[in-house]
Every structure is written in structure tokens, then in C-alpha cells.
Design a protein around this motif. Structure first.
Motif, PDB file in Angstrom:
ATOM      1  N   GLU A 101       0.852  -1.196   0.000  1.00 13.03           N
ATOM      2  CA  GLU A 101       0.000   0.000   0.000  1.00 13.03           C
ATOM      3  C   GLU A 101       0.884   1.241   0.000  1.00 13.03           C
ATOM      4  OE1 GLU A 101      -3.090   0.074   2.907  1.00 13.03           O
ATOM      5  OE2 GLU A 101      -3.633  -2.012   2.510  1.00 13.03           O
ATOM      6  N   GLU A 102       2.019   1.146   0.685  1.00 14.20           N
ATOM      7  CA  GLU A 102       3.040   2.189   0.687  1.00 14.20           C
ATOM      8  C   GLU A 102       4.375   1.506   0.442  1.00 14.20           C
ATOM      9  OE1 GLU A 102       3.049   4.355   4.311  1.00 14.20           O
ATOM     10  OE2 GLU A 102       0.993   5.023   4.106  1.00 14.20           O
ATOM     11  N   TYR A 103       5.389   2.296   0.086  1.00 13.98           N
ATOM     12  CA  TYR A 103       6.728   1.724  -0.027  1.00 13.98           C
ATOM     13  C   TYR A 103       7.272   1.503   1.376  1.00 13.98           C
ATOM     14  CZ  TYR A 103       6.841   2.636  -4.991  1.00 13.98           C
ATOM     15  OH  TYR A 103       6.581   2.625  -6.335  1.00 13.98           O
ATOM     16  N   ARG A 104       7.961   0.384   1.568  1.00 14.85           N
ATOM     17  CA  ARG A 104       8.595   0.134   2.862  1.00 14.85           C
ATOM     18  C   ARG A 104       9.939  -0.517   2.638  1.00 14.85           C
ATOM     19  NH1 ARG A 104       8.032  -5.215   4.429  1.00 14.85           N
ATOM     20  NH2 ARG A 104       6.532  -6.386   3.221  1.00 14.85           N
ATOM     21  N   LEU A 105      10.829  -0.319   3.583  1.00 16.85           N
ATOM     22  CA  LEU A 105      12.164  -0.899   3.497  1.00 16.85           C
ATOM     23  C   LEU A 105      12.156  -2.330   3.984  1.00 16.85           C
ATOM     24  CD1 LEU A 105      14.302   2.014   4.887  1.00 16.85           C
ATOM     25  CD2 LEU A 105      14.365   1.107   2.584  1.00 16.85           C
ATOM     26  N   SER A 106      12.938  -3.168   3.338  1.00 17.86           N
ATOM     27  CA  SER A 106      13.097  -4.552   3.757  1.00 17.86           C
ATOM     28  C   SER A 106      14.571  -4.913   3.698  1.00 17.86           C
ATOM     29  CB  SER A 106      12.330  -5.496   2.837  1.00 17.86           C
ATOM     30  OG  SER A 106      10.956  -5.254   2.932  1.00 17.86           O
ATOM     31  N   GLN A 107      14.954  -5.847   4.535  1.00 21.51           N
ATOM     32  CA  GLN A 107      16.319  -6.354   4.543  1.00 21.51           C
ATOM     33  C   GLN A 107      16.349  -7.708   3.834  1.00 21.51           C
ATOM     34  OE1 GLN A 107      18.729  -6.224   8.194  1.00 21.51           O
ATOM     35  NE2 GLN A 107      18.972  -8.417   7.939  1.00 21.51           N
ATOM     36  N   PHE A 108      17.378  -7.927   3.021  1.00 18.67           N
ATOM     37  CA  PHE A 108      17.552  -9.192   2.317  1.00 18.67           C
ATOM     38  C   PHE A 108      18.921  -9.763   2.630  1.00 18.67           C
ATOM     39  CE2 PHE A 108      14.364  -7.011  -0.117  1.00 18.67           C
ATOM     40  CZ  PHE A 108      13.489  -8.024  -0.503  1.00 18.67           C
ATOM     41  N   ILE A 109      18.998 -11.061   2.658  1.00 17.95           N
ATOM     42  CA  ILE A 109      20.274 -11.752   2.781  1.00 17.95           C
ATOM     43  C   ILE A 109      20.617 -12.278   1.384  1.00 17.95           C
ATOM     44  CG2 ILE A 109      21.502 -13.663   3.900  1.00 17.95           C
ATOM     45  CD1 ILE A 109      20.522 -11.449   5.845  1.00 17.95           C
ATOM     46  N   TYR A 110      21.848 -12.021   0.938  1.00 12.55           N
ATOM     47  CA  TYR A 110      22.259 -12.526  -0.375  1.00 12.55           C
ATOM     48  C   TYR A 110      23.563 -13.303  -0.241  1.00 12.55           C
ATOM     49  CZ  TYR A 110      25.711  -8.775  -0.596  1.00 12.55           C
ATOM     50  OH  TYR A 110      26.773  -7.954  -0.345  1.00 12.55           O
ATOM     51  N   GLN A 111      23.790 -14.187  -1.190  1.00 10.74           N
ATOM     52  CA  GLN A 111      25.009 -14.987  -1.177  1.00 10.74           C
ATOM     53  C   GLN A 111      25.840 -14.826  -2.441  1.00 10.74           C
ATOM     54  OE1 GLN A 111      23.528 -18.930  -0.428  1.00 10.74           O
ATOM     55  NE2 GLN A 111      23.435 -18.571   1.774  1.00 10.74           N
ATOM     56  N   GLN A 112      25.224 -14.299  -3.502  1.00 11.18           N
ATOM     57  CA  GLN A 112      25.940 -14.158  -4.768  1.00 11.18           C
ATOM     58  C   GLN A 112      25.324 -13.033  -5.583  1.00 11.18           C
ATOM     59  OE1 GLN A 112      25.350 -18.077  -6.264  1.00 11.18           O
ATOM     60  NE2 GLN A 112      23.372 -17.612  -7.170  1.00 11.18           N
ATOM     61  N   PRO A 113      26.045 -12.551  -6.603  1.00  9.36           N
ATOM     62  CA  PRO A 113      25.494 -11.507  -7.466  1.00  9.36           C
ATOM     63  C   PRO A 113      24.210 -11.975  -8.150  1.00  9.36           C
ATOM     64  CG  PRO A 113      27.850 -11.759  -7.837  1.00  9.36           C
ATOM     65  CD  PRO A 113      27.415 -12.906  -6.963  1.00  9.36           C
ATOM     66  N   SER A 114      23.327 -11.022  -8.450  1.00  5.94           N
ATOM     67  CA  SER A 114      22.086 -11.352  -9.148  1.00  5.94           C
ATOM     68  C   SER A 114      21.603 -10.132  -9.933  1.00  5.94           C
ATOM     69  CB  SER A 114      21.008 -11.799  -8.162  1.00  5.94           C
ATOM     70  OG  SER A 114      20.495 -10.688  -7.457  1.00  5.94           O
ATOM     71  N   ALA A 115      20.562 -10.336 -10.726  1.00  2.00           N
ATOM     72  CA  ALA A 115      19.985  -9.256 -11.529  1.00  2.00           C
ATOM     73  C   ALA A 115      19.270  -8.223 -10.669  1.00  2.00           C
ATOM     74  CB  ALA A 115      19.016  -9.831 -12.561  1.00  2.00           C
ATOM     75  N   GLU A 116      18.941  -8.564  -9.439  1.00  2.00           N
ATOM     76  CA  GLU A 116      18.222  -7.647  -8.548  1.00  2.00           C
ATOM     77  C   GLU A 116      19.133  -7.000  -7.509  1.00  2.00           C
ATOM     78  OE1 GLU A 116      17.026 -10.970  -8.836  1.00  2.00           O
ATOM     79  OE2 GLU A 116      15.805 -10.356 -10.526  1.00  2.00           O
ATOM     80  N   LEU A 117      20.427  -7.297  -7.547  1.00  2.00           N
ATOM     81  CA  LEU A 117      21.350  -6.810  -6.521  1.00  2.00           C
ATOM     82  C   LEU A 117      22.308  -5.796  -7.122  1.00  2.00           C
ATOM     83  CD1 LEU A 117      22.351  -7.113  -3.582  1.00  2.00           C
ATOM     84  CD2 LEU A 117      23.892  -8.907  -4.422  1.00  2.00           C
ATOM     85  N   GLY A 118      22.281  -4.578  -6.603  1.00  2.00           N
ATOM     86  CA  GLY A 118      23.157  -3.518  -7.066  1.00  2.00           C
ATOM     87  C   GLY A 118      23.803  -2.812  -5.883  1.00  2.00           C
ATOM     88  N   PHE A 119      24.407  -1.653  -6.124  1.00  2.00           N
ATOM     89  CA  PHE A 119      25.031  -0.905  -5.035  1.00  2.00           C
ATOM     90  C   PHE A 119      25.100   0.567  -5.386  1.00  2.00           C
ATOM     91  CE2 PHE A 119      28.557  -1.643  -7.869  1.00  2.00           C
ATOM     92  CZ  PHE A 119      29.374  -0.535  -7.718  1.00  2.00           C
TER      93      PHE A 119
END
Length: 131
Positions: A101-119
């Protein structure tokens, strides 16, 4: 490409992101130190360091600045139509905006590069003495 010019690089490891930040620090300092405009050069800080934001810095900036009437957190503007997780300096932890309903922040755990992971880099001023 012009369509993707405002989007971050993806499929990048933490080590590559950190190496880019080190390179950018040196490149900017070299650019500043060789500037022929001495008046402008005197206003620049003597030492800077580009780096990944910590999880805590990212969350502070997002929650503090998104509520400002004068400033909209850039992540929301730049990426609201592109799902993206952003690396933090904390290894394996990324932060993302999620749309509900609104934008909210979320935390993700990653292990390798992906198409959705940037910096993104933050610039830390280490020395206020001019060049």
C-alpha cells in the motif's frame, strides 16, 4: 544504454563493489588535484573515501529523508519501477524498497550476485583541509 543510465550495475559481487568504491575515491581525488581552477580547488576537501553504506546508515538516511518535504529519498525515485536490492557494507545484507500500500524498506540476505542486486557509493569526507 540511455534507458538504463540511471540504474545501478547488477551481477556485481561485494568485492567488485568495494573495488569500484576504492577506484572512485582515487579517480575523484586525482580529478580534483589536477583541476586548473585553483579557487574552486581550495573549496574541496583534502581527503575523501567512497564506500558502501552500512545497513544502519542506509536505514537512517531512508527513514529520515523520505519524510522531508524538500527531499525525496533518491532510491524511491530512481528505482520504484525496478525491483532492486542494494548492497550494504555489511557482508551478505542488502536493503530494498518493497511496494505494498506504501513503499517500505526490507532487509535481504544474499550470497551471490544477481539481476536484482546492485550498489551505490557514499562519499565520506575524511579531511576538511583543502587540497
Amino acid at each position: 544504454s540511455p534507458r538504463g543510465a540511471s540504474l545501478p550495475a547488477v551481477y556485481v559481487s561485494l568485492e567488485v563493489a568495494q573495488a569500484y568504491c576504492r577506484w572512485r575515491s582515487l579517480a575523484v581525488l586525482m580529478q580534483w588535484s589536477t583541476s586548473k581552477n585553483e579557487k574552486a580547488r581550495k573549496k574541496l576537501p583534502g581527503q575523501i573515501k567512497y564506500r558502501l553504506p552500512t545497513k544502519e546508515e542506509y536505514l537512517y538516511a531512508a527513514t529520515s529523508l523520505e519524510k522531508s518535504e524538500d527531499f525525496v529519498f533518491p532510491l524511491l525515485l530512481a528505482y520504484k519501477n525496478h525491483p532492486l536490492q542494494e548492497m550494504t557494507a555489511n557482508e551478505g545484507i542488502a536493503i530494498s524498497w518493497e511496494k505494498g500500500e506504501e513503499y517500505r524498506l526490507s532487509q535481504f540476505i544474499y550470497q551471490q550476485p544477481s539481476a536484482e542486486l546492485g550498489f551505490r557509493c557514499v562519499c565520506e569526507i575524511l579531511d576538511d583541509e583543502a587540497l
